[in-house]
Design a protein around this motif. Structure first.
Motif, PDB file in Angstrom:
ATOM      1  N   LYS A  61       0.824  -1.216   0.000  1.00  0.00           N
ATOM      2  CA  LYS A  61       0.000   0.000   0.000  1.00  0.00           C
ATOM      3  C   LYS A  61       0.856   1.262   0.000  1.00  0.00           C
ATOM      4  CE  LYS A  61      -4.113  -1.912   2.244  1.00  0.00           C
ATOM      5  NZ  LYS A  61      -3.858  -2.913   3.273  1.00  0.00           N
ATOM      6  N   GLY A  62       2.186   1.096   0.153  1.00  0.00           N
ATOM      7  CA  GLY A  62       3.063   2.271   0.159  1.00  0.00           C
ATOM      8  C   GLY A  62       2.861   3.153   1.373  1.00  0.00           C
ATOM      9  N   ARG A  63       2.471   2.545   2.497  1.00  0.00           N
ATOM     10  CA  ARG A  63       2.184   3.342   3.693  1.00  0.00           C
ATOM     11  C   ARG A  63       3.382   3.368   4.641  1.00  0.00           C
ATOM     12  NH1 ARG A  63      -0.030   3.582   8.788  1.00  0.00           N
ATOM     13  NH2 ARG A  63      -1.468   5.338   8.987  1.00  0.00           N
ATOM     14  N   GLY A  64       3.714   4.575   5.127  1.00  0.00           N
ATOM     15  CA  GLY A  64       4.812   4.719   6.077  1.00  0.00           C
ATOM     16  C   GLY A  64       5.997   5.415   5.433  1.00  0.00           C
ATOM     17  N   VAL A  65       7.160   5.357   6.113  1.00  0.00           N
ATOM     18  CA  VAL A  65       8.355   5.996   5.584  1.00  0.00           C
ATOM     19  C   VAL A  65       9.282   4.898   5.065  1.00  0.00           C
ATOM     20  CG1 VAL A  65      10.289   7.529   6.088  1.00  0.00           C
ATOM     21  CG2 VAL A  65       8.115   7.822   7.307  1.00  0.00           C
ATOM     22  N   PHE A  66       9.725   5.058   3.821  1.00  0.00           N
ATOM     23  CA  PHE A  66      10.618   4.079   3.204  1.00  0.00           C
ATOM     24  C   PHE A  66      12.068   4.562   3.323  1.00  0.00           C
ATOM     25  CE2 PHE A  66       6.501   2.867   2.071  1.00  0.00           C
ATOM     26  CZ  PHE A  66       6.529   1.525   1.721  1.00  0.00           C
ATOM     27  N   MET A  67      12.992   3.623   3.209  1.00  0.00           N
ATOM     28  CA  MET A  67      14.382   3.940   3.523  1.00  0.00           C
ATOM     29  C   MET A  67      14.934   5.115   2.716  1.00  0.00           C
ATOM     30  SD  MET A  67      15.966   0.120   4.088  1.00  0.00           S
ATOM     31  CE  MET A  67      17.674   0.575   4.353  1.00  0.00           C
ATOM     32  N   ASP A  68      14.605   5.169   1.433  1.00  0.00           N
ATOM     33  CA  ASP A  68      15.131   6.268   0.604  1.00  0.00           C
ATOM     34  C   ASP A  68      14.522   7.610   1.015  1.00  0.00           C
ATOM     35  OD1 ASP A  68      12.643   5.338  -0.294  1.00  0.00           O
ATOM     36  OD2 ASP A  68      13.010   5.908  -2.365  1.00  0.00           O
ATOM     37  N   GLN A  69      13.236   7.587   1.356  1.00  0.00           N
ATOM     38  CA  GLN A  69      12.561   8.820   1.772  1.00  0.00           C
ATOM     39  C   GLN A  69      13.125   9.321   3.095  1.00  0.00           C
ATOM     40  OE1 GLN A  69       8.663   7.062   2.026  1.00  0.00           O
ATOM     41  NE2 GLN A  69       8.043   7.923   0.053  1.00  0.00           N
ATOM     42  N   ALA A  70      13.397   8.381   3.996  1.00  0.00           N
ATOM     43  CA  ALA A  70      13.930   8.751   5.306  1.00  0.00           C
ATOM     44  C   ALA A  70      15.230   9.529   5.146  1.00  0.00           C
ATOM     45  CB  ALA A  70      14.163   7.495   6.153  1.00  0.00           C
ATOM     46  N   LEU A  71      16.087   9.047   4.245  1.00  0.00           N
ATOM     47  CA  LEU A  71      17.386   9.696   4.053  1.00  0.00           C
ATOM     48  C   LEU A  71      17.276  11.015   3.284  1.00  0.00           C
ATOM     49  CD1 LEU A  71      19.646   6.601   3.331  1.00  0.00           C
ATOM     50  CD2 LEU A  71      19.440   7.906   5.446  1.00  0.00           C
ATOM     51  N   GLU A  72      16.153  11.221   2.601  1.00  0.00           N
ATOM     52  CA  GLU A  72      15.955  12.516   1.936  1.00  0.00           C
ATOM     53  C   GLU A  72      15.758  13.617   2.966  1.00  0.00           C
ATOM     54  OE1 GLU A  72      12.592  12.338  -0.704  1.00  0.00           O
ATOM     55  OE2 GLU A  72      13.529  10.732  -1.877  1.00  0.00           O
ATOM     56  N   ILE A  73      15.191  13.270   4.116  1.00  0.00           N
ATOM     57  CA  ILE A  73      14.861  14.344   5.065  1.00  0.00           C
ATOM     58  C   ILE A  73      15.827  14.449   6.246  1.00  0.00           C
ATOM     59  CG2 ILE A  73      12.433  14.454   4.386  1.00  0.00           C
ATOM     60  CD1 ILE A  73      11.686  12.935   6.873  1.00  0.00           C
ATOM     61  N   LEU A  74      16.486  13.371   6.613  1.00  0.00           N
ATOM     62  CA  LEU A  74      17.422  13.440   7.749  1.00  0.00           C
ATOM     63  C   LEU A  74      18.537  12.406   7.571  1.00  0.00           C
ATOM     64  CD1 LEU A  74      14.984  13.711  10.815  1.00  0.00           C
ATOM     65  CD2 LEU A  74      16.590  15.478  10.081  1.00  0.00           C
ATOM     66  N   PRO A  75      19.713  12.673   8.174  1.00  0.00           N
ATOM     67  CA  PRO A  75      20.806  11.690   8.092  1.00  0.00           C
ATOM     68  C   PRO A  75      20.454  10.378   8.797  1.00  0.00           C
ATOM     69  CG  PRO A  75      21.620  13.835   8.833  1.00  0.00           C
ATOM     70  CD  PRO A  75      20.125  13.901   8.866  1.00  0.00           C
ATOM     71  N   ALA A  76      21.156   9.336   8.413  1.00  0.00           N
ATOM     72  CA  ALA A  76      20.851   7.990   8.907  1.00  0.00           C
ATOM     73  C   ALA A  76      20.868   7.892  10.428  1.00  0.00           C
ATOM     74  CB  ALA A  76      21.849   6.988   8.321  1.00  0.00           C
ATOM     75  N   ASP A  77      21.807   8.573  11.103  1.00  0.00           N
ATOM     76  CA  ASP A  77      21.934   8.408  12.555  1.00  0.00           C
ATOM     77  C   ASP A  77      20.660   8.769  13.324  1.00  0.00           C
ATOM     78  OD1 ASP A  77      24.473   7.443  12.326  1.00  0.00           O
ATOM     79  OD2 ASP A  77      25.487   9.215  13.128  1.00  0.00           O
TER      80      ASP A  77
END
Ligand SMILES: [Zn+2]
Length: 572
Positions: free
Chosen positions: A351-367
């Motif tokens: 369903k594409g619901r939630g935050v996906f790994m690539d999107q997460a890194l678009e907005i904040l660093p991995a740590d």
């Protein structure tokens, strides 16, 4: 020095994973790998993409690509994101590798020799137009239950009724749309797991240190109802490991491949062979991790996975290994996870619901993500991601506690003593009390990490950061400096050494920020603080450093609301 073999459940190839997948296996496995390397243990950390099966073929068809190309492209995408998340695999392989083909065919041959594989006749839909048998999901038609005309051969998505392809009214091939279908007799190979029940039962019983959750799942599958069932290990697909007995043909099995659940776990082993090839190593170099007759008898093997994967790892894969009669390494400890939910619902790939790994890194660093996910790992029960909780945790733990500590002490030192560890004074009572507290806490942290108690480890680490802040608050070198500059120098020296200590201890959780801390402290010394006094004297008087950039920016309310909005719907 211990030798630790670590595998994470294999992420499926059909797309980018969401944060719930990440915390369910790869990220905690990485934490454990980094911790063990930090302690000086020899680590082999393996993961790979799981590439076979119908969903890969369907995803490739949707992307208008041949399945091999689709998988090769997607593997690159997943590798890149894993690197950017700091997942420190020794090798990130592919279940479609030549090594896995060879090893899967090898295991099948050994199992057949041991009488553990049978042929079972089956009736299956054959498409004359496509010239092939059609697996369940390749047949669509009208649901006999609700009349929905797009029901799949395995299930009607409209009324959720479980179906058999032969139940469908007006069935058609999803490949060609052809309705020229017939039911034909075919044969499939089954692994006789039922014949191995007692052996598996005894093996599970020998694992007295496993969590009850894990052993009870295995026991249920072993004993409930008619007991452990035989499982089909072949499918009529093009994409997969061709069914062969070693390198010999398997009469009657032409055109079939092994079913994905059979070959995927074997990739844990094949991946080590891929690692050897990629790094110019010999077979002996990887076999010492996997063959107990070739050096692996002192290896501790730990697997990380979501709870839904426990039966495969406690029964199916061990059945393959034990049944082969060969001395392969069996798992010593399984760490399984519940589910991470997303903002009042579930993460969902389909369903594409939630935050996906690539999107997460678009907005904040991995740590930022690593810290939140690990400190809220769904261990004893499901846990939930909310933006409020994420903002609070990042701002408090990372920005206020750790980031502020580093910034405060380095800036104060620069303004009063310059950018070098200041001379003067000896550690006194207050410093000794801090060392005693840190010693207790660091030993507790080690205990939790070794037990793979991830939330407890994060709590202890945070308490270690807090102890330094409290020391700084009460020692108050900015006040001391006015009356007793020498004492202030001692306090600052402690503070600067704490930064190095924190970097070493925190590296498994937040590897990028801790690398910045070490770089600012101008040191390559990452030795583990077995002796805390020694560790807090590691940066000597006169050692130069620099004031680092802000380690963690706070998440503003505006950002939080914007992201909450952006990720409230479904992914494009
Ligand atoms: Zn239906």
């Amino acid at each position: 020095m211990a030798r630790i073999l670590i595998t994470s459940a294999l992420p499926y190839i059909n797309g980018i994973k969401h944060l719930g997948n990440l915390i369910g296996s790869q990220l905690p496995a990485d934490l454990y790998a980094r911790y063990n390397r930090g302690r000086g243990n020899e680590v082999m950390f393996l993961c790979a993409t799981d590439e076979h099966g119908t969903p890969a073929e369907l995803a490739a068809a949707k992307a208008n690509q041949p399945v091999a190309d689709y998988c090769a492209d997607m593997q690159k995408v997943q590798t890149d994101i894993a690197n950017r998340f700091g997942l420190s695999f020794d090798h990130f392989g592919r279940s479609s590798s030549p090594q896995n083909h060879t090893l899967t065919q090898h295991f099948a041959s050994k199992l057949a020799d041991a009488g553990l594989i049978t042929e079972v006749a089956d009736r299956q839909v054959y498409s004359n137009a496509d010239g092939r048998f059609l697996p369940d999901r390749y047949v669509e038609g009208t649901c006999p239950n609700c009349g929905y005309d797009g029901a799949r051969g395995d299930q009607c998505e409209e009324c959720t009724k479980q179906l058999d392809p032969t139940d469908l009214i007006n069935p058609r091939s999803t490949i060609s749309g052809s309705t020229d279908l017939e039911v034909r007799e075919t044969k499939h190979l089954f692994l006789r797991q039922s014949a191995m029940r007692d052996q598996l039962d005894q093996w599970i019983d020998s694992k007295s240190d496993w969590p009850i959750l894990t052993t009870s799942i295995a026991k249920k599958w072993l004993h409930d109802g008619d007991g452990l069932q035989d499982r089909g290990i072949t499918r009529d697909l093009d994409w997969g490991v061709p069914v062969k007995k070693g390198d010999a043909d398997w009469p009657g099995m032409e055109g079939k491949v092994f079913y994905v659940w059979f070959d995927a776990p074997i990739e844990y082993i094949a991946c080590a062979s891929e690692w050897a090839e990629a790094n110019g190593k010999s077979d002996a170099d990887w076999e010492r991790w996997w063959r107990t007759d070739k050096g692996a008898d002192d290896v501790k093997y730990v697997q990380f996975m979501g709870k839904d994967n426990v039966p495969f790892h406690t029964l199916s894969f061990p059945a393959t290994i034990l049944g082969s009669g060969e001395p392969w390494k069996l798992v010593d400890h399984l760490k399984s996870f519940n589910y991470l939910n997303y903002d009042g619902g579930q993460f969902s790939t389909s369903k594409g619901r939630g935050v996906f790994m690539d999107q997460a890194l678009e907005i904040l660093p991995a740590d930022y993500w690593r810290w939140w996910l690990l400190s809220h790992a769904p261990e004893s029960s499901d846990s939930e991601f909310t933006w409020e909780n994420f903002q609070q945790s990042v701002n408090k733990d990372l920005a206020d506690v750790l980031g502020n500590f580093v910034s405060r002490i380095t800036k104060f030192c620069r303004s009063k003593f310059g950018e070098a560890v200041p001379e003067g004074g000896e550690y006194g009572e207050q410093e000794q009390a801090l060392i005693a507290e840190l010693t207790t806490r660091i030993r507790a942290y080690e205990g939790h990490m070794e037990a793979m108690e991830i939330r407890k480890s994060a709590q202890e680490l945070r308490a270690i950061w807090v102890a330094g802040n409290e020391y700084l608050q009460s020692a108050a070198p900015w006040s001391t400096f006015k009356s007793d500059p020498e004492k202030a120098a001692t306090q600052v020296r402690m503070g600067l050494n704490l930064i190095r200590l924190y970097a070493v201890l925190s590296a498994p959780f937040i590897p990028t920020a801790t690398a910045s801390m070490l770089s600012a402290m101008n040191t390559l010394d990452t030795s583990w603080p077995d002796d805390v006094t020694e560790a807090l004297n590691a940066l000597p008087v006169g050692h130069e450093f620099s004031v680092p950039e802000v380690l963690f920016a706070k998440i503003t309310d505006d950002q939080r609301e914007q992201w909450q909005q952006r990720f409230s719907g479904i992914r494009d």
